[in-house]
Design a protein around this motif. Structure first.
Motif, mmCIF file in Angstrom:
data_model
loop_
_atom_site.group_PDB
_atom_site.id
_atom_site.type_symbol
_atom_site.label_atom_id
_atom_site.label_comp_id
_atom_site.label_asym_id
_atom_site.label_seq_id
_atom_site.Cartn_x
_atom_site.Cartn_y
_atom_site.Cartn_z
ATOM 1 N N VAL A 67 6.636 2.932 4.063
ATOM 2 C CA VAL A 67 5.560 3.942 4.179
ATOM 3 C C VAL A 67 6.100 5.210 4.833
ATOM 4 N N GLN A 68 7.058 5.046 5.749
ATOM 5 C CA GLN A 68 7.648 6.241 6.359
ATOM 6 C C GLN A 68 8.468 7.035 5.336
ATOM 7 N N ALA A 69 9.220 6.312 4.516
ATOM 8 C CA ALA A 69 10.029 7.005 3.495
ATOM 9 C C ALA A 69 9.126 7.706 2.480
ATOM 10 N N ILE A 70 8.001 7.080 2.144
ATOM 11 C CA ILE A 70 7.058 7.699 1.186
ATOM 12 C C ILE A 70 6.488 8.986 1.792
ATOM 13 N N ALA A 71 5.993 8.887 3.033
ATOM 14 C CA ALA A 71 5.400 10.071 3.677
ATOM 15 C C ALA A 71 6.448 11.188 3.779
ATOM 16 N N ALA A 72 7.681 10.830 4.141
ATOM 17 C CA ALA A 72 8.728 11.852 4.277
ATOM 18 C C ALA A 72 9.018 12.503 2.923
ATOM 19 N N SER A 73 9.027 11.707 1.855
ATOM 20 C CA SER A 73 9.347 12.291 0.545
ATOM 21 C C SER A 73 8.224 13.227 0.081
ATOM 22 N N ARG A 74 6.955 12.879 0.375
ATOM 23 C CA ARG A 74 5.828 13.764 -0.024
ATOM 24 C C ARG A 74 5.934 15.108 0.694
ATOM 25 N N LYS A 75 6.339 15.018 1.970
ATOM 26 C CA LYS A 75 6.458 16.235 2.783
ATOM 27 C C LYS A 75 7.587 17.114 2.233
ATOM 28 N N ARG A 76 8.730 16.454 1.968
ATOM 29 C CA ARG A 76 9.911 17.193 1.523
ATOM 30 C C ARG A 76 9.695 17.804 0.132
ATOM 31 N N TYR A 82 1.211 13.217 5.128
ATOM 32 C CA TYR A 82 0.388 12.003 5.216
ATOM 33 C C TYR A 82 0.871 11.187 6.400
ATOM 34 N N ASP A 83 -0.071 10.631 7.157
ATOM 35 C CA ASP A 83 0.283 9.737 8.249
ATOM 36 C C ASP A 83 0.785 8.430 7.622
ATOM 37 N N PRO A 84 2.069 8.075 7.869
ATOM 38 C CA PRO A 84 2.619 6.916 7.160
ATOM 39 C C PRO A 84 1.839 5.613 7.408
ATOM 40 N N MET A 85 1.274 5.440 8.594
ATOM 41 C CA MET A 85 0.605 4.172 8.894
ATOM 42 C C MET A 85 -0.876 4.168 8.483
ATOM 43 N N GLU A 86 -1.450 5.345 8.297
ATOM 44 C CA GLU A 86 -2.900 5.397 8.026
ATOM 45 C C GLU A 86 -3.226 5.921 6.626
ATOM 46 N N GLU A 87 -2.306 6.708 6.064
ATOM 47 C CA GLU A 87 -2.665 7.422 4.829
ATOM 48 C C GLU A 87 -1.745 7.073 3.651
ATOM 49 N N HIS A 273 15.129 2.863 0.943
ATOM 50 C CA HIS A 273 16.491 3.404 0.856
ATOM 51 C C HIS A 273 16.586 4.362 -0.341
ATOM 52 N N ALA A 274 16.039 3.929 -1.478
ATOM 53 C CA ALA A 274 16.110 4.760 -2.690
ATOM 54 C C ALA A 274 15.415 6.100 -2.466
ATOM 55 N N LEU A 275 14.231 6.065 -1.853
ATOM 56 C CA LEU A 275 13.492 7.323 -1.647
ATOM 57 C C LEU A 275 14.245 8.264 -0.713
ATOM 58 N N SER A 276 14.938 7.683 0.271
ATOM 59 C CA SER A 276 15.662 8.545 1.204
ATOM 60 C C SER A 276 16.949 9.083 0.576
ATOM 61 N N GLU A 277 17.628 8.226 -0.218
ATOM 62 C CA GLU A 277 18.954 8.605 -0.730
ATOM 63 C C GLU A 277 18.931 9.244 -2.118
ATOM 64 N N PHE A 278 17.926 8.905 -2.918
ATOM 65 C CA PHE A 278 17.991 9.288 -4.330
ATOM 66 C C PHE A 278 16.862 10.211 -4.780
ATOM 67 N N THR A 279 16.269 10.964 -3.867
ATOM 68 C CA THR A 279 15.319 11.964 -4.373
ATOM 69 C C THR A 279 15.770 13.372 -3.990
#
Ligand code: PMP
Ligand code: GLN
Length: 386
Positions: A67-76, A82-87, A273-279
């Motif tokens: 969820v943290q990687a998802i929130a970070a990718s949306r921001k980037r 999005y709050d990774p734990m709530e949204e 890992h994929a979201l952090s390294e491959f987007t």
């Protein structure tokens, strides 16, 4: 024994055509799944995670790492916070995301706007929720949105619009103007939006994917779905997610907890890992370039075989009109192409409800295939002209 709710939907056209392709040893350009592997590093990350002992039920809303990687990718990517734990909520693919979101957000009798041609699970899940679909037709070859038609479909009972951009099966990418029109319509009528953006990274030429949640006033009324299946070429892993304001995520979670509860932790960790390294820019540029080459090749093949094509600006699908090649309807054509010529494709009338005639002369080809597969298909398609 099938319930009245599901009886009208039969077996999905994807399972039917892939089954027919296997039976006749046809090249399968029907169901959209790659016939190549995604990055080996993602498999390595999954193997490592499998061996690390994280193999019991995951957190229901999603593994904290993912969820943290998802929130970070949306921001980037989009500047959306999005709050990774709530949204954020992790689903078993966007397919479960569609089901859980609609089940969690809709009340019986609510009306839902669907654009046709649609992804086939939308009407089925609207029916499961006891809600009522209202259709707005997009027409070959440009599938432009008629805003008047959208406004006419809205009634006091309308609650939600399902928007899919980039759009399967047409390959249309909704323009900024169209999205602004949909957004105004949603705001004026106090509607919520379920935005299916699983093909967010599959855009061609100068087409740009614009998340509707990024338009003014829309973040608070949009639940956006995406999936790692398309971007990383691991459709079988079924790791998808939803992002949205807390009340909408809570609604989807209310269903998700009873539908799947949670998704395999090692695959979630690998996709983090994929979201952090491959987007990053380079991965996405190569991804688009490879798909552009596949698309351009197939378009040339279809054009010389005698089809009239709608040039896709996104997704890995192309819709083509076969009128010059065959007399029957789309189901007959798809069956004939598979059994007589060894190339399987999807008859899209299954994706229409009120105007199935719009799909009757069309066929959908998927180009998420190796160039070698597309070349073999090209040889066969080159022989079908009457
Ligand atoms: N929405 C659309 C428009 C799709 O084409 C697909 C592809 N299967 C999905 C949702 C489902 O995604 P997933 O494979 O992650 O369940
Ligand atoms: N999204 C894929 C397609 O449109 C199919 C997914 C499925 O089989 N449910 O081809």
């Amino acid at each position: 024994m099938i319930s009245d709710k599901l009886l009208p939907f039969g077996t999905t056209i994807f399972a039917e055509m892939t089954g027919l392709a296997i039976e006749h040893d046809a090249i399968n350009l029907s169901q959209g799944f790659p016939d190549f592997e995604g990055p080996a590093a993602i498999v390595d990350a999954a193997v490592e995670a499998l061996r690390s002992g994280d193999n019991q039920y995951a957190r229901s809303r999603g593994h904290p790492t993912l969820v943290q990687a998802i929130a970070a990718s949306r921001k980037r990517l989009y500047g959306l916070s999005y709050d990774p734990m709530e949204e954020v909520v992790v689903f078993s693919g966007a397919t479960e995301g569609i089901a859980s979101s609609l089940l969690g957000l809709l009340n019986p009798g609510d009306e839902v706007i669907l654009f046709e041609p649609f992804y086939d699970s939308y009407p089925a899940c609207v029916a499961l929720a006891g809600a009522v679909p209202r259709y707005v037709t997009l027409r070959f070859p440009d599938f432009a949105l008629d805003l008047d038609e959208l406004e006419k479909a809205i009634t006091p009972k309308t609650r939600l619009i399902v928007l899919n951009s980039p759009h399967n099966p047409s390959g249309k990418v909704f323009t900024r103007e169209e999205l602004t029109g949909i957004a105004s319509c949603a705001i004026e009528n106090d509607l919520i939006v379920l935005a299916d953006e699983v093909y967010e990274h599959l855009t061609f030429d100068d087409a740009e994917h614009l998340p509707i949640a990024s338009l003014p006033g829309m973040r608070e009324r949009t639940l956006t779905l995406s999936s790692t299946g398309k971007t990383f070429s691991f459709t079988g892993w079924k790791i998808g997610w939803g992002t949205g304001p807390r009340p909408m995520i809570d609604a989807a979670q209310a269903a998700h907890q009873f539908v799947t509860y949670a998704v395999a932790p090692p695959l979630q960790v690998a996709m983090a890992h994929a979201l952090s390294e491959f987007t990053g820019d380079e991965f996405l540029r190569t991804f688009r370039n490879e798909y552009t080459a596949r698309r351009d090749f197939l378009l040339t093949v279809l054009d010389s075989a005698g089809f009239q094509v709608a040039v896709p600006r996104g997704t890995y699908f192309v819709l083509a009109d076969f009128t010059a090649l065959f007399d029957g309807d789309d189901r007959e054509f798809a069956r004939w192409l598979t059994t007589e010529h060894g190339v399987a494709a999807i008859p899209p009338s299954a994706f229409y409800q009120v105007r199935p005639e719009e799909g009757r002369r069309l066929v959908r080809f998927a180009f998420c295939k190796r160039m070698e597969t597309l070349r073999r298909a090209a040889e066969r398609l080159g022989r079908i002209a009457p």
